[in-house]
Write an enzyme that holds these catalytic residues in place. Structure first.
Site, short mmCIF file in Angstrom:
data_model
loop_
_atom_site.label_atom_id
_atom_site.label_comp_id
_atom_site.label_asym_id
_atom_site.label_seq_id
_atom_site.Cartn_x
_atom_site.Cartn_y
_atom_site.Cartn_z
N MET A 81 0.84 -1.19 0.00
CA MET A 81 0.00 0.00 0.00
C MET A 81 0.88 1.24 0.00
O MET A 81 1.70 1.43 0.92
CB MET A 81 -0.90 0.02 1.24
CG MET A 81 -1.87 -1.14 1.30
SD MET A 81 -2.94 -1.02 2.78
CE MET A 81 -1.76 -1.39 4.07
N GLY A 111 1.25 4.14 4.74
CA GLY A 111 2.08 3.31 3.87
C GLY A 111 2.57 2.04 4.51
O GLY A 111 3.17 2.08 5.57
N SER A 112 2.34 0.88 3.89
CA SER A 112 2.69 -0.37 4.52
C SER A 112 2.38 -1.55 3.59
O SER A 112 2.27 -1.39 2.38
CB SER A 112 1.93 -0.50 5.84
OG SER A 112 0.59 -0.08 5.66
N ARG A 113 2.18 -2.74 4.20
CA ARG A 113 1.99 -3.94 3.40
C ARG A 113 1.13 -4.96 4.16
O ARG A 113 1.14 -5.00 5.39
CB ARG A 113 3.36 -4.54 3.08
CG ARG A 113 3.34 -5.88 2.38
CD ARG A 113 4.76 -6.28 2.06
NE ARG A 113 5.02 -7.69 2.34
CZ ARG A 113 6.22 -8.23 2.38
NH1 ARG A 113 7.29 -7.49 2.18
NH2 ARG A 113 6.37 -9.51 2.64
#
Length: 232
Positions: free
Chosen positions: A102, A189-191
């Site tokens: 993301m 922001g990340s995953r």
């Protein structure tokens, strides 16, 4: 439909977790306007971005046993077979894993990939390296859920990234959850990693854009085409 209602229909709702941040950005923008108007306009743009970051649009989730949907908006960055993290308790054999990255421009509300019971929630502190890197699944701060379904246990992991510094969970152990229901978010922001039962075939490929609650990652009953949908 009036023009006002038409415009309003195009604006997605904001998740309550975002209100303090949006208010903070707006307050700073007003101060910047007082100092120098060009700075104020920059602050205004950042306020709009913050509002978009915390948007929580309605999603239409396919409803049928055996479907696994994307837990996050973003880019399918990896489709692979790897050993799951020990805290998931999913065994010591490699499992299919789908990773969704993301960016700071994606909607960050996370949704359950499948219907079932949340058997385990495990938080683990860690570093904040680039979430696109494969090693981020082991080294970064993360929050893991294990969901028991009639087709096996599914692991879903929220992984913090370079900018992300706060993982928020909305659920608890023992809770039942439906496919596409909100279970948390990660700020900035990340995953998300999804671990599927052994032998499950992915229906997405690397480079594909995923939509949380809508994109089908896997289907345990690929021969059955009967599906219904729920808007949430």
């Amino acid at each position: 439909m009036s023009i006002v209602n038409s415009i309003r229909a195009q604006i997605p709702p904001i998740h309550r977790e975002g209100y303090p941040f949006i208010g903070g950005f707006a307050a700073v923008s007003l101060i910047l306007f007082w100092i120098w108007s060009p700075l104020g306009w920059i602050g205004t743009l950042l306020t709009v971005w913050c509002a978009l970051f915390f948007r929580d649009p309605v999603r239409v989730t396919p409803v049928r046993e055996g479907i696994v949907v994307a837990p996050a908006d973003g880019l399918v960055s990896m489709v692979t077979q790897v050993l799951p993290p020990a805290e998931l308790g999913l065994g010591d054999r490699p499992l299919p894993r789908i990773s969704i990255f993301m960016s700071v421009f994606n909607c960050h509300v996370n949704r359950s990939p499948a219907a079932g019971r949340i058997d385990r929630i495990a938080y683990r502190p860690g570093t904040f390296i680039n979430a696109e890197l494969d090693k981020a699944s082991e080294d970064n701060e993360r929050n893991s859920l294990v969901i028991s379904t009639p087709n096996g246990r599914i692991g879903v992991i929220q992984i913090a990234g370079l900018v992300a510094r706060r993982i928020v969970s909305f659920v608890r152990e023992g809770q039942s959850i439906g496919a596409g229901e909100r279970f948390g978010l990660i700020r900035f922001g990340s995953r998300l990693d999804v671990y599927l039962p052994e032998g499950t075939k992915s229906l997405v490929s690397e480079g594909q854009t995923a939509v949380a609650g809508e994109t089908i990652l896997a289907d345990f009953r690929q021969g059955d085409t009967g599906r219904t949908y729920r808007a949430d």
